[in-house]
Design a protein around this motif. Sequence first.
Motif, PDB file in Angstrom:
ATOM      1  N   ASP A   1      33.051  28.947  34.931  1.00 41.93           N
ATOM      2  CA  ASP A   1      33.197  29.535  36.262  1.00 41.93           C
ATOM      3  C   ASP A   1      31.963  30.358  36.589  1.00 41.93           C
ATOM      4  N   THR A   2      31.295  30.073  37.678  1.00 39.43           N
ATOM      5  CA  THR A   2      30.065  30.766  38.022  1.00 39.43           C
ATOM      6  C   THR A   2      30.250  31.711  39.186  1.00 39.43           C
ATOM      7  N   GLY A   3      31.476  32.076  39.499  1.00 40.23           N
ATOM      8  CA  GLY A   3      31.743  32.982  40.603  1.00 40.23           C
ATOM      9  C   GLY A   3      31.595  34.426  40.174  1.00 40.23           C
ATOM     10  N   VAL A   4      31.973  35.333  41.069  1.00 41.08           N
ATOM     11  CA  VAL A   4      31.940  36.766  40.787  1.00 41.08           C
ATOM     12  C   VAL A   4      33.136  37.108  39.900  1.00 41.08           C
ATOM     13  N   SER A   5      32.882  37.774  38.814  1.00 41.26           N
ATOM     14  CA  SER A   5      33.980  38.145  37.920  1.00 41.26           C
ATOM     15  C   SER A   5      34.112  39.657  37.820  1.00 41.26           C
ATOM     16  N   GLN A   6      35.349  40.100  37.734  1.00 37.25           N
ATOM     17  CA  GLN A   6      35.621  41.538  37.658  1.00 37.25           C
ATOM     18  C   GLN A   6      36.545  41.817  36.482  1.00 37.25           C
ATOM     19  N   ASP A   7      36.321  42.989  35.894  1.00 35.93           N
ATOM     20  CA  ASP A   7      37.108  43.341  34.711  1.00 35.93           C
ATOM     21  C   ASP A   7      37.325  44.858  34.669  1.00 35.93           C
ATOM     22  N   PRO A   8      38.529  45.327  34.359  1.00 32.29           N
ATOM     23  CA  PRO A   8      39.746  44.534  34.161  1.00 32.29           C
ATOM     24  C   PRO A   8      40.358  44.107  35.488  1.00 32.29           C
ATOM     25  N   ARG A   9      41.276  43.195  35.430  1.00 30.74           N
ATOM     26  CA  ARG A   9      41.960  42.776  36.653  1.00 30.74           C
ATOM     27  C   ARG A   9      43.004  43.805  37.079  1.00 30.74           C
ATOM     28  N   HIS A  10      43.579  44.461  36.085  1.00 28.13           N
ATOM     29  CA  HIS A  10      44.589  45.481  36.374  1.00 28.13           C
ATOM     30  C   HIS A  10      44.348  46.682  35.472  1.00 28.13           C
ATOM     31  N   LYS A  11      44.532  47.874  36.051  1.00 28.37           N
ATOM     32  CA  LYS A  11      44.386  49.088  35.270  1.00 28.37           C
ATOM     33  C   LYS A  11      45.433  50.091  35.739  1.00 28.37           C
ATOM     34  N   ILE A  12      46.231  50.553  34.794  1.00 27.26           N
ATOM     35  CA  ILE A  12      47.200  51.607  35.090  1.00 27.26           C
ATOM     36  C   ILE A  12      46.753  52.840  34.328  1.00 27.26           C
ATOM     37  N   LYS A  14      46.842  57.433  34.166  1.00 25.15           N
ATOM     38  CA  LYS A  14      47.487  58.672  34.593  1.00 25.15           C
ATOM     39  C   LYS A  14      46.513  59.495  35.419  1.00 25.15           C
ATOM     40  N   ARG A  15      47.050  60.231  36.340  1.00 26.66           N
ATOM     41  CA  ARG A  15      46.236  61.102  37.183  1.00 26.66           C
ATOM     42  C   ARG A  15      45.359  62.006  36.319  1.00 26.66           C
ATOM     43  N   GLY A  16      44.105  62.097  36.708  1.00 27.10           N
ATOM     44  CA  GLY A  16      43.179  62.945  35.982  1.00 27.10           C
ATOM     45  C   GLY A  16      42.313  62.212  34.975  1.00 27.10           C
ATOM     46  N   GLN A  17      42.688  60.977  34.662  1.00 28.27           N
ATOM     47  CA  GLN A  17      41.893  60.179  33.724  1.00 28.27           C
ATOM     48  C   GLN A  17      40.723  59.526  34.453  1.00 28.27           C
ATOM     49  N   ASN A  18      39.725  59.129  33.664  1.00 30.30           N
ATOM     50  CA  ASN A  18      38.588  58.398  34.212  1.00 30.30           C
ATOM     51  C   ASN A  18      38.793  56.905  33.998  1.00 30.30           C
ATOM     52  N   VAL A  19      38.342  56.119  34.935  1.00 32.81           N
ATOM     53  CA  VAL A  19      38.409  54.663  34.794  1.00 32.81           C
ATOM     54  C   VAL A  19      37.065  54.064  35.188  1.00 32.81           C
ATOM     55  N   THR A  20      36.777  52.912  34.598  1.00 38.39           N
ATOM     56  CA  THR A  20      35.534  52.197  34.914  1.00 38.39           C
ATOM     57  C   THR A  20      35.834  50.733  35.132  1.00 38.39           C
ATOM     58  N   PHE A  21      35.278  50.191  36.195  1.00 43.17           N
ATOM     59  CA  PHE A  21      35.401  48.774  36.509  1.00 43.17           C
ATOM     60  C   PHE A  21      34.026  48.115  36.396  1.00 43.17           C
ATOM     61  N   ARG A  22      34.060  46.862  35.978  1.00 43.68           N
ATOM     62  CA  ARG A  22      32.807  46.129  35.841  1.00 43.68           C
ATOM     63  C   ARG A  22      32.820  44.927  36.771  1.00 43.68           C
ATOM     64  N   CYS A  23      31.662  44.608  37.295  1.00 41.05           N
ATOM     65  CA  CYS A  23      31.501  43.426  38.141  1.00 41.05           C
ATOM     66  C   CYS A  23      30.287  42.638  37.675  1.00 41.05           C
ATOM     67  N   ASP A  24      30.486  41.349  37.456  1.00 45.27           N
ATOM     68  CA  ASP A  24      29.379  40.442  37.166  1.00 45.27           C
ATOM     69  C   ASP A  24      29.210  39.516  38.368  1.00 45.27           C
ATOM     70  N   PRO A  25      28.117  39.654  39.095  1.00 44.74           N
ATOM     71  CA  PRO A  25      27.932  38.834  40.289  1.00 44.74           C
ATOM     72  C   PRO A  25      27.500  37.422  39.928  1.00 44.74           C
ATOM     73  N   PHE A 107      33.226  36.996  47.014  1.00 49.55           N
ATOM     74  CA  PHE A 107      34.055  38.046  46.430  1.00 49.55           C
ATOM     75  C   PHE A 107      34.626  37.652  45.076  1.00 49.55           C
ATOM     76  N   GLY A 108      34.807  38.646  44.228  1.00 46.73           N
ATOM     77  CA  GLY A 108      35.579  38.484  43.016  1.00 46.73           C
ATOM     78  C   GLY A 108      37.056  38.642  43.319  1.00 46.73           C
ATOM     79  N   GLU A 109      37.875  38.505  42.295  1.00 44.73           N
ATOM     80  CA  GLU A 109      39.322  38.575  42.483  1.00 44.73           C
ATOM     81  C   GLU A 109      39.842  40.003  42.540  1.00 44.73           C
TER      82      GLU A 109
END
Lengths: 116, 116
Positions: A1-12, A14-25, A107-109
């Motif tokens: 698949d040579t499209g835009v990929s994003q990771d993770p697809r889902h993230k749950i 708690k309030r106050g935590q840090n999160v990071t999303f990645r995108c590969d174009p 766009f990615g998913e």
Amino acid sequence: DTGVSQDPRHKITKRGQNVTFRCDPISEHNRLYWYRQTLGQGPEFLTYFQNEAQLEKSRLLSNRFSAERPKGSFSTLEIQRTEQGDSAMYLCASSLGQNTNTGELFFGEGSRLTVL
Amino acid sequence: AQSVTQLGSHVSVSEGALVLLRCNYSSSVPPYLFWYVQYPNQGLQLLLKYTSAATLVKGINGFEAEFKKSETSFHLTKPSAHMSDAAEYFCAVKPNRGSTLGRLYFGRGTQLTVWP
């Protein structure tokens, strides 16, 4: 698949935590965008990179949000001290320079964030 | 400020019936206009775009849209709906033709349901 990929697809988290999303174009695309989509709304622009340079940021991007594209390839979007209002789908899109003149984005998913 | 208005957040049609999804934009200069489609659990996909050539634009899957400057509209149509057309449709505008930035402004979306 040579499209835009994003990771993770889902993230749950708690309030106050840090999160990071990645995108590969798509590999030859030099432009990368982050959008946010909440329920019942269309995508809202967050920020834009041309190669490694961050050229535009929306007012929606508070100081808790930071995006990087260190080598002009993949990008990360970090949210610090998450709030429930940050719950949304985070979309990444990319484009090749000449296509951007007509605005066509690929766009990615998306990465869905739920803040409890 | 640029804005895109999609009339009707939900549209339901029977299979084989005409599909009409409405989009109006506000811009002092005719912008570039787009329709994107989002299937469940997938990223946004470009359906068609208007970039100042023909005012009637044909897209994928039998969809077309007509740019009407006098009405500031870019409605999406398909003569005969198919079950596989069920999705969310977003109208988007790129307001500054001279800009090399790809920032798009999206409408709130229209959820299309197709009944058998």
